[in-house]
Design an enzyme around this catalytic site. Sequence first.
Site, PDB file in Angstrom:
ATOM      1  N   GLU A   1      -1.547   9.750  -6.742  1.00 37.12           N
ATOM      2  CA  GLU A   1      -1.766   8.509  -7.502  1.00 37.12           C
ATOM      3  C   GLU A   1      -3.220   8.119  -7.289  1.00 37.12           C
ATOM      4  O   GLU A   1      -3.585   7.632  -6.214  1.00 37.12           O
ATOM      5  CB  GLU A   1      -0.829   7.399  -6.994  1.00 37.12           C
ATOM      6  CG  GLU A   1       0.649   7.669  -7.211  1.00 37.12           C
ATOM      7  CD  GLU A   1       1.047   7.616  -8.673  1.00 37.12           C
ATOM      8  OE1 GLU A   1       0.258   7.102  -9.500  1.00 37.12           O
ATOM      9  OE2 GLU A   1       2.147   8.107  -8.990  1.00 37.12           O
TER      10      GLU A   1
ATOM     11  N   CYS B   1      -6.327  -0.170  -9.409  1.00 38.18           N
ATOM     12  CA  CYS B   1      -6.496   1.060 -10.182  1.00 38.18           C
ATOM     13  C   CYS B   1      -6.035   0.881 -11.610  1.00 38.18           C
ATOM     14  O   CYS B   1      -6.324   1.699 -12.464  1.00 38.18           O
ATOM     15  CB  CYS B   1      -5.752   2.209  -9.507  1.00 38.18           C
ATOM     16  SG  CYS B   1      -4.020   1.854  -9.246  1.00 38.18           S
TER      17      CYS B   1
END
Length: 515
Positions: free
Chosen positions: A239, A273
């Site tokens: 991720e 993010c």
Amino acid sequence: MHSVEEVQKMSVVAPATGEVIAEIEETPVHEVPFFYQEARKAFGTWSTLAISERTGYLRKLKQLMVDEMDEIAKIISDDTGKVLTESIVADIMPTLDAIDHIINHAEKVLSRQKVKTPLLLIGKKSFVEYMPRGVVLVISPWNYPLQLAMVPMISALAGGNSVILKPSEVTPLVGKCIEDLFQRSGFPEGTVQVAHGGKEVGAAFTSGKPDYIFFTGSVRTGKIIQQQAAKDLIPTTLELGGKDPMIVFEDANLDRAVKAATWGAFTNSGQVCMSAERLYVQRSIYGKFLEKLKKEVDSLQLGNDIDSDVGSMTFPAQKDVVREQLDEALKQGAKLVTGLKPSDWKEDMFLPLTVITEVEQNMKIIQEESFGPLLPVVPFDTEEEAIAYANGTVYGLNASVWTQDKAKSRRVASKLVSGAVVINDVLITVANHGLPFGGTKESGIGRYHSEAGLRIFCHEKAIMEDMGFMKSEIQWYPYKGKYPLFLNLFKSYFAEKRDWLTFAKNYIALLKSNK
Ligand code: ADP
């Protein structure tokens, strides 16, 4: 395990105040094999528990977190500099919600599933079983230090794995808090272990041959971890970063879009993010949008008290990244709508909320992750142009599309190369644990949350059952005389309109030829 003189300590500095608030013992690298040994021992028992027994432990964990929510929120805020409201809304709540989701779904998702068996395999039954992998290594970052560590941990645990967590050295207090929460929830010894330290410790665990690596962090480190994992053929989920576009068409609800852009860009000081990191606004509303945006951004309160809107940055080195990108953009002609040029910044970790225009697609501020309170705004003319801009980076984690035209929003969403798209909102896909989460391109490999998030931590095992009564199978030896029968069987079976009579005749002939 280790002698006193060997112990290294990490000082925990509260970024909002600059004060040293704790010291945490680092895990010596030579203890890595011991961690794996303990984890494997624990796996032996944990993996044999019923899913309901495992989720029983998760219930205790959840109760403890509910009871101590305020204390946990304070630890997160002290360690990261984020405001208390964000600690509770964006770190604790998603973790609790994930626990709930797993408690409610693990049994169904991880139990044996029956699968249809094709007619050619008549008499058999097919199933998929989910077998835990073993020891799962979770390496987590500092921006949402609780949920980005705990959600993969609890998902792996539900599947019957033991877990080793290496939390970010930037937020070690939260790492300690997680260790403490699992310990006090009574998880059997060795089932959950937390190793503290920096990248050397992370690297030592990565090369310690876990059965799965779940990594959340930078693209750079993700690539290093994937290379090590490849050497040992260890499966991973990565991720990684994002540079998420927000596209606002002229027919959008303007006031809502302005508020969303402000929150999306500056929540967690932009250290997200999947926030709004590049704003594309249709030219006809561009001027009006900027005016409203400036007003909204300028109304926010920076600080670390209970009512503040935006907290401090967490990681000092991140300030340098933001500074470099902003300096470069300003040097190349970009203009500040609000905020300060880096030479006017204060020394502390609170960065001014910055909106800039006159930026070009090839600037670092558009192409690279800023992970700070920096929002470039770019006008566009057509739908195609907006899509091309949005897709024009190496990332693809999240995106947001703003219009009141439902067909247009869905058309644009389907053309965005992105792990998730939000329509008329920002970020929020992550809050529905039933949806998959993960990136395209350099934003990562794999998905978690949803059913996928439980199953990735298990081997998918195919099982077929035959009662074992028949002496032989038609495809077994001897082959003598079988070829023409198979030819007719398959031609009749796979014909556009199935010829049942020929099929049955040849099938029976094949059965007989086995005697
Ligand atoms: P971020 O800046 O988003 O935290 P990093 O990729 O630097 O991203 O760090 C994420 C996590 O990865 C942290 O826990 C860090 O200690 C760990 N880490 C950094 N380098 C390595 C490495 N070479 N091997 C394993 N873990 C690492």
